[in-house]
Design an enzyme around this catalytic site. Structure first.
Site, PDB file in Angstrom:
ATOM      1  CB  SER A 198      -4.046  -6.750   4.773  1.00  0.00           C
ATOM      2  OG  SER A 198      -3.733  -5.488   4.252  1.00  0.00           O
TER       3      SER A 198
ATOM      4  CE  LYS B 173     -13.233  -7.060   4.577  1.00  0.00           C
ATOM      5  NZ  LYS B 173     -12.671  -6.358   3.421  1.00  0.00           N
TER       6      LYS B 173
ATOM      7  CG  HIS C 252      -1.866  -1.084   1.377  1.00  0.00           C
ATOM      8  ND1 HIS C 252      -2.034  -1.800   2.541  1.00  0.00           N
ATOM      9  CD2 HIS C 252      -2.746  -1.616   0.498  1.00  0.00           C
ATOM     10  CE1 HIS C 252      -2.968  -2.718   2.378  1.00  0.00           C
ATOM     11  NE2 HIS C 252      -3.427  -2.631   1.143  1.00  0.00           N
TER      12      HIS C 252
ATOM     13  NE  ARG D 258      -2.371  -7.770  -4.115  1.00  0.00           N
ATOM     14  CZ  ARG D 258      -3.164  -7.984  -3.097  1.00  0.00           C
ATOM     15  NH1 ARG D 258      -2.665  -8.262  -1.932  1.00  0.00           N
ATOM     16  NH2 ARG D 258      -4.470  -7.937  -3.232  1.00  0.00           N
TER      17      ARG D 258
HETATM   18  P1  ADP Z   1      -9.643  -4.204  -0.252  1.00  0.00           P
HETATM   19  O1  ADP Z   1     -10.316  -4.941   0.848  1.00  0.00           O
HETATM   20  O2  ADP Z   1     -10.444  -3.073  -0.821  1.00  0.00           O
HETATM   21  O3  ADP Z   1      -9.030  -5.069  -1.336  1.00  0.00           O
HETATM   22  P2  ADP Z   1      -6.946  -3.772   0.680  1.00  0.00           P
HETATM   23  O4  ADP Z   1      -6.528  -2.967   1.850  1.00  0.00           O
HETATM   24  O5  ADP Z   1      -6.665  -5.238   0.723  1.00  0.00           O
HETATM   25  O6  ADP Z   1      -8.466  -3.452   0.497  1.00  0.00           O
HETATM   26  O7  ADP Z   1      -6.270  -3.194  -0.644  1.00  0.00           O
HETATM   27  C1  ADP Z   1      -6.426  -1.858  -1.034  1.00  0.00           C
HETATM   28  C2  ADP Z   1      -5.796  -1.677  -2.406  1.00  0.00           C
HETATM   29  O8  ADP Z   1      -4.399  -1.929  -2.325  1.00  0.00           O
HETATM   30  C3  ADP Z   1      -6.305  -2.631  -3.484  1.00  0.00           C
HETATM   31  O9  ADP Z   1      -6.329  -1.965  -4.723  1.00  0.00           O
HETATM   32  C4  ADP Z   1      -5.272  -3.719  -3.514  1.00  0.00           C
HETATM   33  O10 ADP Z   1      -5.225  -4.363  -4.775  1.00  0.00           O
HETATM   34  C5  ADP Z   1      -4.026  -2.884  -3.279  1.00  0.00           C
HETATM   35  N1  ADP Z   1      -2.943  -3.701  -2.725  1.00  0.00           N
HETATM   36  C6  ADP Z   1      -2.987  -4.570  -1.716  1.00  0.00           C
HETATM   37  N2  ADP Z   1      -1.770  -5.128  -1.501  1.00  0.00           N
HETATM   38  C7  ADP Z   1      -0.938  -4.586  -2.414  1.00  0.00           C
HETATM   39  C8  ADP Z   1       0.447  -4.771  -2.744  1.00  0.00           C
HETATM   40  N3  ADP Z   1       1.204  -5.638  -2.106  1.00  0.00           N
HETATM   41  N4  ADP Z   1       0.955  -4.035  -3.761  1.00  0.00           N
HETATM   42  C9  ADP Z   1       0.169  -3.167  -4.428  1.00  0.00           C
HETATM   43  N5  ADP Z   1      -1.137  -2.956  -4.197  1.00  0.00           N
HETATM   44  C10 ADP Z   1      -1.689  -3.666  -3.196  1.00  0.00           C
END
Ligand code: ADP
Length: 165
Positions: A132, A44, A20, A94
């Protein structure tokens, strides 16, 4: 390079990872402002409360307060975007496995508001395997997550699982 507009980076950020952080830091070289929009969804179950997730993100981006804003939203993302007069949704990609879900969301959001556009940044190789949920799985068994998340997040995650013992 000329910059443009506000980008909203929505997500659960439960917790914020290096993936992120990398997306946000790259995005601020393109956009005037990046709003990290932390989803507050009471139905959630999350490891961190929305306030904790906001605080961890605010700490991480404290060096660029003028171009990174941390906010939370519930309900429809397009309504939140309209409220702050933003048009661009930023998401990270990703792997191809992210694509189906992301494309579905992008179509749905455009369907809800023809003004919004979803733009994607692809992750770097070093962050491409970080999520995450994987961070939580590793931390749950007291594995080392220091290479996956910012230092303050690593500490906070560790604390959560110590408290849950
Ligand atoms: P959500 O539940 O909306 O997917 P996340 O917090 O998991 O929320 O992810 C938010 C955004 O960050 C999404 O667009 C996800 O694809 C992106 N994201 C998550 N992990 C990574 C990573 N390792 N590298 C780049 N983008 C990421």
């Amino acid at each position: 390079m000329a910059k443009a507009d506000i980008a909203v980076f929505p997500g659960s950020f439960d917790p914020l990872t290096n993936g992120h952080v990398e997306i946000v830091r790259r995005a601020i070289t393109i956009f005037d402002k990046v709003v990290v929009a932390v989803l507050s969804n009471p139905s959630k179950s999350t490891l961190f409360t929305v306030d904790e997730r906001i605080k961890l993100a605010a700490d991480e981006f404290s060096d660029c307060k003028e171009c990174v804003e941390i906010s939370s939203f519930d309900g429809l993302l397009v309504d939140f975007m309209q409220g702050i007069e933003a048009r661009i949704i930023l998401r990270g990609l990703r792997a191809i496995s992210d694509f189906d879900y992301e494309a579905q969301m992008a179509h749905m959001n455009r369907n809800l508001s023809c003004e919004v556009e979803t733009l994607f940044l692809t992750t770097s190789e070093k962050c491409s395997y970080i999520s995450s949920s994987l961070v939580k799985q590793v931390a749950q068994f007291h594995g080392d997550v220091q290479k996956l998340v910012p230092p303050k997040v690593a500490l906070a995650v560790k604390q959560k699982y110590i408290n849950r013992k």
